[in-house]
Design a protein around this motif. Structure first.
Motif, mmCIF file in Angstrom:
data_model
loop_
_atom_site.group_PDB
_atom_site.id
_atom_site.type_symbol
_atom_site.label_atom_id
_atom_site.label_comp_id
_atom_site.label_asym_id
_atom_site.label_seq_id
_atom_site.Cartn_x
_atom_site.Cartn_y
_atom_site.Cartn_z
ATOM 1 N N GLN A 162 71.869 -15.521 14.563
ATOM 2 C CA GLN A 162 72.162 -16.492 13.509
ATOM 3 C C GLN A 162 73.256 -15.951 12.594
ATOM 4 O O GLN A 162 73.348 -14.745 12.363
ATOM 5 N N ALA A 163 74.073 -16.859 12.089
ATOM 6 C CA ALA A 163 75.067 -16.520 11.066
ATOM 7 C C ALA A 163 75.004 -17.576 9.975
ATOM 8 O O ALA A 163 74.912 -18.776 10.263
ATOM 9 N N ILE A 164 75.043 -17.105 8.748
ATOM 10 C CA ILE A 164 75.127 -17.994 7.591
ATOM 11 C C ILE A 164 76.422 -17.647 6.884
ATOM 12 O O ILE A 164 76.662 -16.484 6.554
ATOM 13 N N GLU A 194 81.690 -15.208 2.527
ATOM 14 C CA GLU A 194 80.643 -14.206 2.737
ATOM 15 C C GLU A 194 79.875 -14.604 3.988
ATOM 16 O O GLU A 194 79.571 -15.789 4.188
ATOM 17 N N ILE A 195 79.589 -13.621 4.844
ATOM 18 C CA ILE A 195 78.910 -13.896 6.110
ATOM 19 C C ILE A 195 77.669 -13.021 6.223
ATOM 20 O O ILE A 195 77.722 -11.814 5.995
ATOM 21 N N ILE A 196 76.560 -13.654 6.592
ATOM 22 C CA ILE A 196 75.272 -12.981 6.781
ATOM 23 C C ILE A 196 74.887 -13.166 8.235
ATOM 24 O O ILE A 196 74.847 -14.294 8.737
ATOM 25 N N VAL A 197 74.590 -12.063 8.927
ATOM 26 C CA VAL A 197 74.300 -12.114 10.368
ATOM 27 C C VAL A 197 72.940 -11.507 10.664
ATOM 28 O O VAL A 197 72.548 -10.504 10.073
ATOM 29 N N MET A 226 88.865 -20.524 8.041
ATOM 30 C CA MET A 226 87.822 -19.558 8.381
ATOM 31 C C MET A 226 87.409 -19.714 9.829
ATOM 32 O O MET A 226 87.269 -18.731 10.566
ATOM 33 N N ASN A 227 87.221 -20.960 10.285
ATOM 34 C CA ASN A 227 86.796 -21.206 11.666
ATOM 35 C C ASN A 227 87.797 -20.695 12.693
ATOM 36 O O ASN A 227 87.398 -20.256 13.770
ATOM 37 N N ALA A 228 89.080 -20.742 12.393
ATOM 38 C CA ALA A 228 90.091 -20.238 13.337
ATOM 39 C C ALA A 228 89.862 -18.753 13.607
ATOM 40 O O ALA A 228 89.956 -18.296 14.766
ATOM 41 N N VAL A 229 89.542 -17.990 12.583
ATOM 42 C CA VAL A 229 89.266 -16.560 12.750
ATOM 43 C C VAL A 229 87.911 -16.368 13.421
ATOM 44 O O VAL A 229 87.768 -15.581 14.362
ATOM 45 N N CYS A 236 77.042 -23.257 7.508
ATOM 46 C CA CYS A 236 78.154 -22.949 6.617
ATOM 47 C C CYS A 236 78.072 -23.893 5.428
ATOM 48 O O CYS A 236 77.905 -25.098 5.598
ATOM 49 N N GLY A 237 78.189 -23.311 4.247
ATOM 50 C CA GLY A 237 78.139 -24.128 3.051
ATOM 51 C C GLY A 237 79.041 -23.568 1.972
ATOM 52 O O GLY A 237 79.624 -22.497 2.123
ATOM 53 N N GLU A 238 79.133 -24.309 0.896
ATOM 54 C CA GLU A 238 79.952 -23.885 -0.237
ATOM 55 C C GLU A 238 79.041 -23.289 -1.300
ATOM 56 O O GLU A 238 77.970 -23.827 -1.582
#
Length: 112
Positions: free
Chosen positions: A60-62, A105-108, A74-77, A92-94
């Motif tokens: 999972q990634a948030i 910020e990414i949480i995995v 962000m999605n391109a990267v 993905c949210g704001e």
């Protein structure tokens, strides 16, 4: 058994339990969302390796963006970084991030 890696007063960078690694949120440096995302994902790679995992084992990634208008950049990267056929469940949210200069910020969570 719970294993905590790089533990401080406030948090651990990695917590492992029952074959799953939970990473703390990662932010990156740079002026653009793309630069920050690349740096952030490099940090995720390092933590996954330290946990005995890899991006191919993500569960999972948030992702939090300071501004959803940066979603495509962000999605391109992100899309270039995720191994083909190994995309995790993702949200993905704001959100208002900890510092004004932060854009992502990414949480995995990953299997070990």
């Amino acid at each position: 058994m719970i294993e905590r890696i790089e533990t401080g007063t406030r948090m651990s960078k990695i917590v492992k339990h029952n074959g799953v690694a939970y990473l703390c949120g990662q932010v990156g440096e740079g002026a653009t969302v793309a630069e920050q995302t690349r740096d952030c994902l490099s940090r995720v790679d390092a933590l996954l390796q330290k946990a005995g995992s890899s991006r191919a084992q993500m569960l999972q990634a948030i992702i939090w963006l300071a501004d959803m208008s940066d979603f495509a950049e962000m999605n391109a990267v992100w899309d270039a970084w995720v191994p083909e056929g190994a995309a995790p469940a993702r949200a993905c949210g704001e959100a208002k991030l900890a510092r004004d200069v932060l854009k992502v910020e990414i949480i995995v969570t990953a299997a070990c």
